[in-house]
Design a protein around this motif. Structure first.
Motif, PDB file in Angstrom:
ATOM      1  N   UNK A  11      -0.458   4.478  10.873  1.00 53.49           N
ATOM      2  CA  UNK A  11      -1.809   4.000  11.191  1.00 53.49           C
ATOM      3  C   UNK A  11      -2.745   5.193  11.345  1.00 53.49           C
ATOM      4  N   UNK A  12      -3.965   5.012  10.894  1.00 50.62           N
ATOM      5  CA  UNK A  12      -5.013   6.032  10.994  1.00 50.62           C
ATOM      6  C   UNK A  12      -4.690   7.316  10.233  1.00 50.62           C
ATOM      7  N   UNK A  39       0.014  -6.917   6.054  1.00 48.43           N
ATOM      8  CA  UNK A  39      -0.343  -7.168   7.459  1.00 48.43           C
ATOM      9  C   UNK A  39       0.910  -7.703   8.156  1.00 48.43           C
ATOM     10  N   UNK A  40       1.887  -6.831   8.458  1.00 48.24           N
ATOM     11  CA  UNK A  40       3.184  -7.299   8.948  1.00 48.24           C
ATOM     12  C   UNK A  40       3.132  -8.027  10.292  1.00 48.24           C
ATOM     13  N   UNK A  41       2.105  -7.771  11.105  1.00 42.25           N
ATOM     14  CA  UNK A  41       2.022  -8.405  12.427  1.00 42.25           C
ATOM     15  C   UNK A  41       1.078  -9.606  12.436  1.00 42.25           C
ATOM     16  N   UNK A  42       0.577  -9.989  11.251  1.00 35.60           N
ATOM     17  CA  UNK A  42      -0.276 -11.166  11.125  1.00 35.60           C
ATOM     18  C   UNK A  42      -1.479 -11.102  12.070  1.00 35.60           C
ATOM     19  N   UNK A  96      -1.255  -1.315  -0.299  1.00 35.59           N
ATOM     20  CA  UNK A  96      -1.152  -0.595   0.971  1.00 35.59           C
ATOM     21  C   UNK A  96       0.008  -1.189   1.761  1.00 35.59           C
ATOM     22  N   UNK A  97       1.023  -0.361   1.990  1.00 31.72           N
ATOM     23  CA  UNK A  97       2.179  -0.813   2.758  1.00 31.72           C
ATOM     24  C   UNK A  97       3.254  -1.410   1.868  1.00 31.72           C
ATOM     25  N   UNK A  98       3.950  -2.413   2.388  1.00 29.78           N
ATOM     26  CA  UNK A  98       5.053  -3.080   1.684  1.00 29.78           C
ATOM     27  C   UNK A  98       6.080  -2.055   1.193  1.00 29.78           C
ATOM     28  N   UNK A  99       6.607  -1.285   2.135  1.00 31.66           N
ATOM     29  CA  UNK A  99       7.521  -0.181   1.834  1.00 31.66           C
ATOM     30  C   UNK A  99       8.753  -0.567   1.034  1.00 31.66           C
ATOM     31  N   UNK A 100       9.160  -1.806   1.122  1.00 31.37           N
ATOM     32  CA  UNK A 100      10.401  -2.204   0.452  1.00 31.37           C
ATOM     33  C   UNK A 100      10.216  -2.499  -1.035  1.00 31.37           C
ATOM     34  N   UNK A 106       2.484   6.961  -2.877  1.00 32.86           N
ATOM     35  CA  UNK A 106       1.804   8.150  -2.383  1.00 32.86           C
ATOM     36  C   UNK A 106       1.735   8.075  -0.873  1.00 32.86           C
ATOM     37  N   UNK A 107       2.156   9.137  -0.220  1.00 30.54           N
ATOM     38  CA  UNK A 107       2.132   9.217   1.231  1.00 30.54           C
ATOM     39  C   UNK A 107       0.823   9.894   1.651  1.00 30.54           C
ATOM     40  N   UNK A 108       0.092   9.316   2.608  1.00 32.08           N
ATOM     41  CA  UNK A 108      -1.234   9.795   2.986  1.00 32.08           C
ATOM     42  C   UNK A 108      -1.236  10.270   4.441  1.00 32.08           C
TER      43      UNK A 108
END
Length: 156
Positions: A11-12, A39-42, A96-100, A106-108
């Motif tokens: 985050x951030x 948005x994994x935490x909805x 953005x996200x969805x690592x699996x 690209x890592x930011x």
């Protein structure tokens, strides 16, 4: 033919800002862009100018937000990633996200680099001068990052 490329980082870390800049750059090349945010935490809130989904949409891209309970573009059930892809008319989809997901990534990092992310990434964008033994971009070099993404995005 659609292509996709993913972004990861804590985050951030600057993911949203970078994705917005890349979206605008790619569209300046006459490419159709879509953005999918995880948005994994909805907890996503929409249509507020400080929120990621609003910023993404403001670039001119099509946008979807995936959470455990819904998919928003606005759809009242959760959809699988592949189903969402079918709904977009885009040349390139930025995720953005969805690592699996098996996508190049690209890592930011706009501040401190968490090297644990690097094992899941093909490249890094940061202000650090350290050699991370991975393709490394200055976070402000939007043209170089965008060209790398165009070249390395996965056909889907």
């Amino acid at each position: 033919m659609k292509k996709a490329y993913a972004f990861t980082g804590p985050s951030n870390s600057g993911k949203t800002t970078l994705i917005c800049k890349i979206s605008e750059y790619l569209q300046s090349l006459n490419l159709k862009v879509a953005i999918i945010k995880h948005d994994p935490k909805d907890k996503a809130i929409f249509d507020i100018n400080t929120k990621d989904s609003y910023k993404f949409y403001s670039t001119g891209a099509s946008v979807a937000v995936i959470s455990p309970k819904r998919t928003t573009f606005f759809h009242n059930e959760s959809l699988e990633f592949d189903e969402i892809l079918k709904r977009f008319d885009a040349d390139i989809i930025l995720v953005e996200g969805l690592k699996t997901l098996p996508l190049p990534r690209l890592c930011v990092f706009c501040k401190e680099v968490d090297e644990s992310y690097l094992e899941f990434s093909d490249a890094i964008a940061t202000y650090s001068k350290k050699d991370y033994k991975i393709t490394h971009f200055n976070l402000d070099d939007i043209k170089a990052i965008s060209e790398f993404i165009i070249t390395n995005a996965k056909e889907i």
